[in-house]
Design a protein around this motif. Structure first.
Motif, PDB file in Angstrom:
ATOM      1  N   GLY A 156       0.759  -1.246   0.000  1.00  0.00           N
ATOM      2  CA  GLY A 156       0.000   0.000   0.000  1.00  0.00           C
ATOM      3  C   GLY A 156       0.787   1.292   0.000  1.00  0.00           C
ATOM      4  O   GLY A 156       0.346   2.279  -0.577  1.00  0.00           O
ATOM      5  N   ALA A 157       1.966   1.307   0.613  1.00  0.00           N
ATOM      6  CA  ALA A 157       2.698   2.556   0.814  1.00  0.00           C
ATOM      7  C   ALA A 157       3.125   3.217  -0.487  1.00  0.00           C
ATOM      8  O   ALA A 157       3.398   4.405  -0.526  1.00  0.00           O
ATOM      9  N   THR A 158       3.163   2.449  -1.569  1.00  0.00           N
ATOM     10  CA  THR A 158       3.739   2.989  -2.792  1.00  0.00           C
ATOM     11  C   THR A 158       2.690   3.383  -3.824  1.00  0.00           C
ATOM     12  O   THR A 158       3.010   3.574  -4.972  1.00  0.00           O
ATOM     13  N   PHE A 170      -6.511   3.587  -7.293  1.00  0.00           N
ATOM     14  CA  PHE A 170      -5.070   3.853  -7.326  1.00  0.00           C
ATOM     15  C   PHE A 170      -4.570   3.844  -8.763  1.00  0.00           C
ATOM     16  O   PHE A 170      -5.200   3.255  -9.634  1.00  0.00           O
ATOM     17  N   LEU A 171      -3.413   4.468  -8.961  1.00  0.00           N
ATOM     18  CA  LEU A 171      -2.731   4.321 -10.244  1.00  0.00           C
ATOM     19  C   LEU A 171      -1.924   3.026 -10.157  1.00  0.00           C
ATOM     20  O   LEU A 171      -1.278   2.770  -9.139  1.00  0.00           O
ATOM     21  N   ALA A 172      -1.957   2.242 -11.219  1.00  0.00           N
ATOM     22  CA  ALA A 172      -1.315   0.919 -11.180  1.00  0.00           C
ATOM     23  C   ALA A 172       0.196   1.031 -11.013  1.00  0.00           C
ATOM     24  O   ALA A 172       0.854   1.766 -11.746  1.00  0.00           O
ATOM     25  N   GLN A 173       0.727   0.322 -10.037  1.00  0.00           N
ATOM     26  CA  GLN A 173       2.191   0.331  -9.838  1.00  0.00           C
ATOM     27  C   GLN A 173       2.844  -0.788 -10.649  1.00  0.00           C
ATOM     28  O   GLN A 173       4.053  -0.792 -10.819  1.00  0.00           O
ATOM     29  N   SER A 174       2.045  -1.714 -11.144  1.00  0.00           N
ATOM     30  CA  SER A 174       2.538  -2.785 -12.012  1.00  0.00           C
ATOM     31  C   SER A 174       1.334  -3.552 -12.550  1.00  0.00           C
ATOM     32  O   SER A 174       0.270  -3.549 -11.936  1.00  0.00           O
ATOM     33  N   PRO A 194       3.440   2.018 -18.283  1.00  0.00           N
ATOM     34  CA  PRO A 194       3.992   2.831 -17.186  1.00  0.00           C
ATOM     35  C   PRO A 194       3.731   2.163 -15.830  1.00  0.00           C
ATOM     36  O   PRO A 194       2.752   1.422 -15.679  1.00  0.00           O
ATOM     37  N   TYR A 195       4.637   2.407 -14.887  1.00  0.00           N
ATOM     38  CA  TYR A 195       4.422   2.029 -13.483  1.00  0.00           C
ATOM     39  C   TYR A 195       4.315   3.348 -12.720  1.00  0.00           C
ATOM     40  O   TYR A 195       5.142   4.237 -12.948  1.00  0.00           O
ATOM     41  N   GLN A 200       8.710   8.451  -1.935  1.00  0.00           N
ATOM     42  CA  GLN A 200       9.391   9.753  -1.993  1.00  0.00           C
ATOM     43  C   GLN A 200      10.897   9.545  -2.137  1.00  0.00           C
ATOM     44  O   GLN A 200      11.650   9.727  -1.197  1.00  0.00           O
ATOM     45  N   HIS A 201      11.290   9.157  -3.316  1.00  0.00           N
ATOM     46  CA  HIS A 201      12.705   8.850  -3.552  1.00  0.00           C
ATOM     47  C   HIS A 201      13.536  10.106  -3.781  1.00  0.00           C
ATOM     48  O   HIS A 201      13.067  11.053  -4.381  1.00  0.00           O
ATOM     49  N   HIS A 202      14.787  10.044  -3.342  1.00  0.00           N
ATOM     50  CA  HIS A 202      15.758  11.082  -3.709  1.00  0.00           C
ATOM     51  C   HIS A 202      16.990  10.352  -4.219  1.00  0.00           C
ATOM     52  O   HIS A 202      18.049  10.420  -3.626  1.00  0.00           O
ATOM     53  N   THR A 203      16.842   9.583  -5.259  1.00  0.00           N
ATOM     54  CA  THR A 203      17.981   8.804  -5.759  1.00  0.00           C
ATOM     55  C   THR A 203      18.150   9.064  -7.252  1.00  0.00           C
ATOM     56  O   THR A 203      17.311   9.712  -7.876  1.00  0.00           O
TER      57      THR A 203
END
Ligand code: ATP
Ligand code: MG
Length: 417
Positions: A156-158, A170-174, A194-195, A200-203
Motif C-alpha cells: 500500500g505505501a507505494t 489507485f494508479l497501477a504500480q505494475s 507505465p508504473y 518519496q525517492h531522492h535517488t
C-alpha cells in the motif's frame, strides 16, 4: 537537389560568409549551410539576419566537405524561413555554455534538437521495437491492462490514490495481477506499460512514473524457463542496438559490450557470502541495499560479468504472489553493472497456497478476490518478470542519472512540464 527542414542552431558570420548550423528534422547530426555573398547575395542577406532557433527550409547540395566532427557542409540554393522564434532560446544549444541539469530537464523538448539527446531517445525507441519483435517472434501477445485499479500488487505505501466516482482507486504500480489472470487463457502475454510509484525517492535510480516491459509465461517447468527467456531477450536486445544504432552510440561515446553468457545465477546466500568476503555484513532476510548492489556489481565486473541473476531470495523479501520453497522463494532479480533492472520469478499458481501466502503477508484475501478467482479454473504453472526500461537504458548507456533516459521526468520535484 536535397531539401532539408529543421532549425537554425548556430550562426557564424566571417567576412562575406555566413555559416548556419542547421539541425535537420530527421537526421541525428547537424549540417552546416555555407552562404557566400560572392555566390548569392540575396540568400546571404537572408541567412545573415536569421535568428537562432528559427524553423527553416533549405534546398541545395552536400559539398562532401567535412567541416568538423559535428557536421557536413551544405551548399544552399534556396532558403526559406518557416517560423521565426518569438523569444530568445532559454538554453544554449551550441554546447558552449553548459546547461544545468535542472534546466535541461525543464527544456528537454528543446534539448532534443541536439544529437546527443536525440541519440538517447532513438536508442530507447529502437530498444522497445526490438523487444516487441523478439516477444512476438516467441508467440507472446501484447495486452493492455488497466492503469486505474482497486488494489495494488506491491504493497500500500507505494500507491498514488485517486477518487473514482466516490470510491478509492489507485494508479497501477505494475500490471502484475492482471497479467497473471490472463495466463489462464493466453499463456504468453506481455505489456509495455507505465508504473506509477508513490515512494518519496531522492535517488538517481528511481522515478515516480517509469516504464516497464512486463512479461508472463504459462506452462513453465521451473523458474529457469523465465531466466532463459530474459537472458535471451537482453542479449539479443544489446546485440540489436550495437548493430543498428552505431552512429547513436558513437555520438554518446558508449562502448556497448555484448554480455558474457550464460549470466551467472548467484543465490541470495552466495551473494551474502561474497559481500561478507568484502567486509559487508548483510542481515539474512533483508533485501540488498543500494550500496550492497553496487559492491556486488564491482565483484562481478572483476569476474567479467555485467549482467547476473540473484536467485532464491528469502520469501520475506518478496511479494505474496511469488512461489515459496523452504523459506526461500522462486524469485530473482537481474542486476546490470550493480543495479537491479528486473525482478521476476515463478508465481504461486495453486489456489490454496496462494490464499495462504496472502494471509501470511498480513493482507486481506477479500481485497484480492477478483484476482484469486482467476486461480480457480485451471491456472497453469507460470512465471514472468518486470524489466525497467529506464534502468536498462541507463546501464546500457553508462548514465549516472535515470532522468537522462526519459523525456519528461516525474519525480518528487517534477510534475511540470
Ligand atoms: P527497487 O528496489 O530498486 O526500488 P523494486 O524492486 O521496488 O525496485 P520492482 O517492483 O521489482 O522494483 O519493479 C520491477 C522493475 O521496474 C525494477 O527492477 C526496476 O527496473 C523498475 N522500477 C521499479 N520501480 C522503479 C522506479 N521507482 N523508478 C525506475 N524504475 C523502477
Ligand atoms: Mg524488484
Amino acid at each position: 537537389m536535397v531539401a532539408l527542414q529543421g532549425w537554425v542552431n548556430a550562426k557564424r558570420v566571417v567576412g562575406g560568409i555566413v555559416f548556419l548550423e542547421i539541425i535537420p528534422e530527421n537526421l541525428v547530426q547537424p549540417v552546416t549551410a555555407v552562404f557566400k555573398k560572392s555566390e548569392n547575395r540575396d540568400l546571404w542577406k537572408e541567412a545573415k539576419k536569421v535568428k537562432i532557433g528559427t524553423a527553416v527550409r533549405i534546398e541545395g547540395e552536400y559539398s562532401r566537405v567535412r567541416l568538423s566532427k559535428r557536421g557536413e557542409e551544405f551548399k544552399p540554393t534556396k532558403f526559406e524561413v518557416i517560423t521565426p522564434p518569438v523569444d530568445i532560446l532559454p538554453i544554449d544549444l551550441t554546447g558552449k555554455t553548459p546547461v544545468l541539469f535542472d534546466t535541461k530537464l525543464k527544456y528537454r523538448y528543446l534539448m532534443l534538437r541536439l544529437p546527443k539527446e536525440r541519440a538517447i531517445f532513438k536508442i530507447r525507441a529502437r530498444l522497445l521495437k526490438h523487444v516487441r519483435d523478439f516477444l512476438e517472434k516467441n508467440d507472446f501477445l501484447e495486452v493492455h491492462t488497466p492503469k486505474i485499479v482497486g488494489a495494488g500488487a506491491e504493497g500500500g505505501a507505494t500507491l498514488f490514490e485517486l477518487d473514482y466516482f466516490g470510491r478509492k482507486a489507485f494508479l497501477a504500480q505494475s500490471p502484475q495481477l492482471y497479467k497473471q489472470m490472463l495466463i489462464t487463457s493466453i499463456p504468453r502475454v506481455y505489456e509495455i506499460t507505465p508504473y506509477f510509484r508513490a515512494e518519496q525517492h531522492h535517488t538517481t535510480r528511481h522515478l515516480n512514473e517509469c516504464w516497464g516491459i512486463d512479461v508472463e509465461m504459462g506452462f513453465i517447468s521451473s523458474v529457469e524457463d523465465i531466466l532463459k527467456l530474459l537472458e535471451e531477450l537482453l542479449s539479443s536486445t544489446i546485440e540489436y542496438i550495437r548493430e543498428t544504432c552505431k552512429e547513436e552510440l558513437e555520438i554518446l561515446g558508449v562502448d556497448l559490450k555484448l554480455p558474457r553468457r550464460p549470466f551467472p545465477r548467484l543465490t541470495y546466500d552466495n551473494v551474502i557470502q561474497l559481500l561478507e568476503e568484502r567486509g559487508i555484513k548483510v542481515t539474512w532476510g533483508e533485501d540488498l541495499s543500494d550500496r550492497e548492489e553496487r559492491v556486488l556489481g564491482s565483484i562481478m565486473k572483476e569476474k567479467g560479468y555485467d549482467l547476473y541473476f540473484i536467485v532464491r531470495y528469502p520469501w520475506e523479501t518478496k511479494p505474496f504472489y511469488i512461489m515459496r520453497r523452504d523459506g526461500y522463494s522462486e524469485s530473482f532479480d537481474l542486476d546490470y553493472k550493480g543495479l537491479e533492472i528486473s525482478s521476476g520469478g515463478q508465481r504461486e499458481h495453486r489456489y490454496t497456497e496462494l490464499l495462504r501466502n496472502i494471509r501470511d503477508k498480513g493482507l486481506d484475501p477479500m481485497d484480492f478476490e477478483f484476482y484469486l478467482e482467476a486461480f480457480k479454473y485451471g491456472m497453469p504453472p507460470h512465471g514472468g518478470f518486470g524489466l525497467g526500461v529506464e534502468r536498462l537504458l541507463m546501464k546500457m548507456l553508462d548514465m549516472e542519472n535515470i532522468r537522462e533516459t526519459i523525456i519528461f521526468t516525474r519525480d518528487i520535484h517534477r510534475l511540470i512540464p
